[in-house]
Scaffold this active site. Structure first.
Site, PDB file in Angstrom:
ATOM      1  N   ASP A  16       0.815  -1.212   0.000  1.00 36.36           N
ATOM      2  CA  ASP A  16       0.000   0.000   0.000  1.00 36.36           C
ATOM      3  C   ASP A  16       0.852   1.266   0.000  1.00 36.36           C
ATOM      4  OD1 ASP A  16      -1.848  -2.029   0.432  1.00 36.36           O
ATOM      5  OD2 ASP A  16      -3.106  -0.786   1.712  1.00 36.36           O
ATOM      6  N   ARG A  96      -0.413   4.504  16.867  1.00 34.65           N
ATOM      7  CA  ARG A  96      -0.711   5.538  15.867  1.00 34.65           C
ATOM      8  C   ARG A  96      -0.400   6.958  16.336  1.00 34.65           C
ATOM      9  NH1 ARG A  96       0.265   1.424  13.192  1.00 34.65           N
ATOM     10  NH2 ARG A  96      -1.348   0.562  11.835  1.00 34.65           N
ATOM     11  N   SER A 177      -3.925  -9.142   6.444  1.00 34.56           N
ATOM     12  CA  SER A 177      -3.327  -7.845   6.689  1.00 34.56           C
ATOM     13  C   SER A 177      -2.741  -7.899   8.098  1.00 34.56           C
ATOM     14  CB  SER A 177      -4.389  -6.745   6.595  1.00 34.56           C
ATOM     15  OG  SER A 177      -3.846  -5.498   6.987  1.00 34.56           O
TER      16      SER A 177
END
Length: 410
Positions: A16, A96, A177
C-alpha cells in the site's frame, strides 16, 4: 488537487505505502519524504530506507522509536488497565499517535505542507492519524489516497505497481493484513473475514499454538514501581527490552492470543486475531499488584473509567484534554503500586501465584479466619443495619404502606 511542494508519508515498505508514494508523486507533482517508525517490527525494517528511495522518495527517515513507544505510550495505557470492549489490549491503536507525532515533527523540520498515510476509508487508523495531526499541527493537510483514488482492491494495487515498476514483493501464501510492533501482532482479512472460520494454521507469529507449548510450567517474577514494570526475574530492563523479554516468555507458553469481533469507530464490526504475549502478562500482574496496594474506592473509581479511557485510545483521542486529565488521575492512583508479583506461565494461562509490596494494605490480623484481637465481629451488626436502611425503607413503603416492618408483623 491543490499544489503542494512536499509531503511526509508514513511509510511501512509494504504494498500500500509503496504505491501511495508513487501515486502522490504522480498526482500531486511534489516531493515525498518517507518516515518509517521502528516500533519493533523486526525483519520488516530490513532495507526499508533504500526501498523508499528506490521508489521515489527524496529522503527517508527510519526512526527507532521503540523505547519512546513503550515508555510514553504503552506503559501509561497499562497504568490505566485499558481494555477495549473487555478484550483488546490496543496494540495497533496505541502506536498511531506516536507515528503521527513523529510525522508532524519531520514535516515541520522539512517545511512540508502535508502528511499522508495508507489507512483505508473503512478503518480506525485514518481517524487516529488525522485526529493526532489536528491536535499537534492543524495547519498541515492530510492526504489519504484510499479516499481519493479509484483503485478498489489489492488486484488494482498490484497492477498499478507493475505499471509503475514499483519493486514490491507480493505473496499470496499469507492472505492476512498484518500489523506488528513490540506490543502486539494483529491479523485481519483472509479467512478471518468469516467470523465462523477458524484462523489458518499459519496465522501465528509470536505466540506458540497451545498444542506445541511446553508441558512444563514456568514461574517468573515482575517488579513494579509506581505502576510501571521495571524488572523480570530480578533483572532490570529498559521499557522496550522488558516488553521484548516478556514477549519471548509469554509467546513460548502460548499466552496472549485473542480472536474477537469488535466495533470499529466508523460504525462497522470487524474480526481480528491479536497476539499480545508480554502485554497480557503485564496486565495480569499489574492488576494483581493493585489488589494489594490500591485503596478500594480509588480502584473502583478508576475501574469505572477503564472503558472510557480505552475508547479514547481506540478512537484516536490520545492528544485530547480529556485523556490527559484522566491520565493524571490514573497516575495519582499508581503512586503506591510498587512491589513484586510471582506468575506462572502454562499453556496459554498466566496465573499470579504471589504478590508483595512495601505499600501493602493487606492486614493478616484483620483478614484471618483464626482468632484475632483487633476486630470485634459484633460491630458488623450495626454496620449492616446502617447500610441496609434504604432497602428496609423501600420495602416498608411499597409493601407495608409506610408502617414499620416490626409493627406489620404483629
Amino acid at each position: 488537487m491543490s499544489k503542494l511542494e512536499k509531503v511526509v508519508l508514513a511509510y511501512s515498505g509494504g504494498l500500500d505505502t509503496s504505491i501511495i508514494l508513487k501515486w502522490i508523486k504522480n498526482n500531486y507533482d511534489c516531493d515525498v519524504v518517507c518516515m518509517t517508525a521502528d516500533l519493533g517490527q523486526g525483519e520488516e525494517m530490513d532495507g526499508i530506507e533504500q526501498k523508499a528511495l528506490t521508489t521515489g522518495a527524496v529522503k527517508a527517515y527510519v526512526e527507532d522509536l521503540r523505547e519512546e513507544f513503550v515508555r510514553d505510550y504503552v506503559f501509561p495505557m497499562f497504568r490505566a488497565s485499558a481494555l477495549y470492549e473487555g478484550r483488546y489490549l490496543l496494540g495497533t491503536a496505541i502506536a498511531r499517535p506516536l507515528i503521527a507525532k513523529r510525522m508532524v515533527e519531520i514535516a515541520e523540520v522539512e517545511g512540508a505542507q502535508a502528511v499522508a498515510h495508507g489507512a483505508t476509508g473503512k478503518g480506525n487508523d485514518q481517524v487516529r492519524f488525522e485526529l493526532a495531526t489536528m491536535a499537534l499541527n492543524p495547519r498541515l493537510k492530510t492526504i489519504a489516497p484510499w479516499r481519493e483514488w479509484d483503485m478498489k482492491s489489492r488486484t488494482d494495487l498490484i497492477n498499478y505497481a507493475k505499471e509503475n515498476s514499483i519493486p514490491v514483493p507480493v505473496s499470496r501464501a499469507k492472505p492476512w493484513s498484518i500489523d506488528a510492533n513490540l506490543l502486539h501482532t494483529s491479523f485481519e482479512g483472509g479467512e478471518l473475514e468469516d467470523p465462523w472460520n477458524s484462523p489458518g494454521q499459519d496465522c501465528h507469529r509470536t505466540v506458540t499454538p497451545l498444542e506445541k507449548c511446553p508441558d512444563q510450567a514456568e514461574e517468573i517474577t515482575i517488579d513494579f514501581e509506581r505502576g510501571n514494570p521495571v524488572a523480570v526475574n530480578d533483572i532490570r530492563y529498559s521499557p522496550a527490552a522488558l516488553l521484548a523479554k516478556l514477549n519471548e516468555l509469554g509467546g513460548r507458553h502460548g499466552i496472549g492470543r485473542v480472536d474477537m469481533v469488535e466495533n470499529r469507530f466508523v460504525g462497522m464490526k470487524s474480526r481480528g486475531v491479536y497476539e499480545t504475549p508480554g502485554g497480557t502478562i503485564l496486565a495480569a500482574a499489574h492488576r494483581d499488584l493493585e489488589g494489594l496496594t490500591m485503596d478500594r474506592e480509588m480502584m473502583h473509581l478508576r475501574d469505572g473509567l477503564i472503558p472510557r479511557y480505552a475508547e479514547m485510545v481506540y478512537y484516536g483521542y490520545w492528544f485530547s484534554p480529556e485523556r490527559e486529565a484522566l491520565q493524571a488521575m490514573v497516575d495519582k492512583s499508581q503512586e503506591k503500586v510498587t512491589g513484586t508479583v510471582r506468575v506462572k506461565l502454562y499453556k496459554g494461562n498466566c496465573v499470579p501465584l504471589g504478590r508483595k509490596s512495601p505499600f501493602s494494605m493487606y492486614n493478616a490480623d484483620l483478614a484471618t479466619f483464626e482468632e484475632d484481637y483487633v476486630y470485634d465481629q459484633s460491630d458488623a451488626a450495626g454496620f449492616i443495619k446502617l447500610v441496609g436502611l434504604r432497602l428496609k425503607g423501600r420495602m416498608q413503603q411499597s409493601k407495608f404502606g409506610g408502617k414499620d416492618v416490626e409493627d406489620s408483623c404483629e
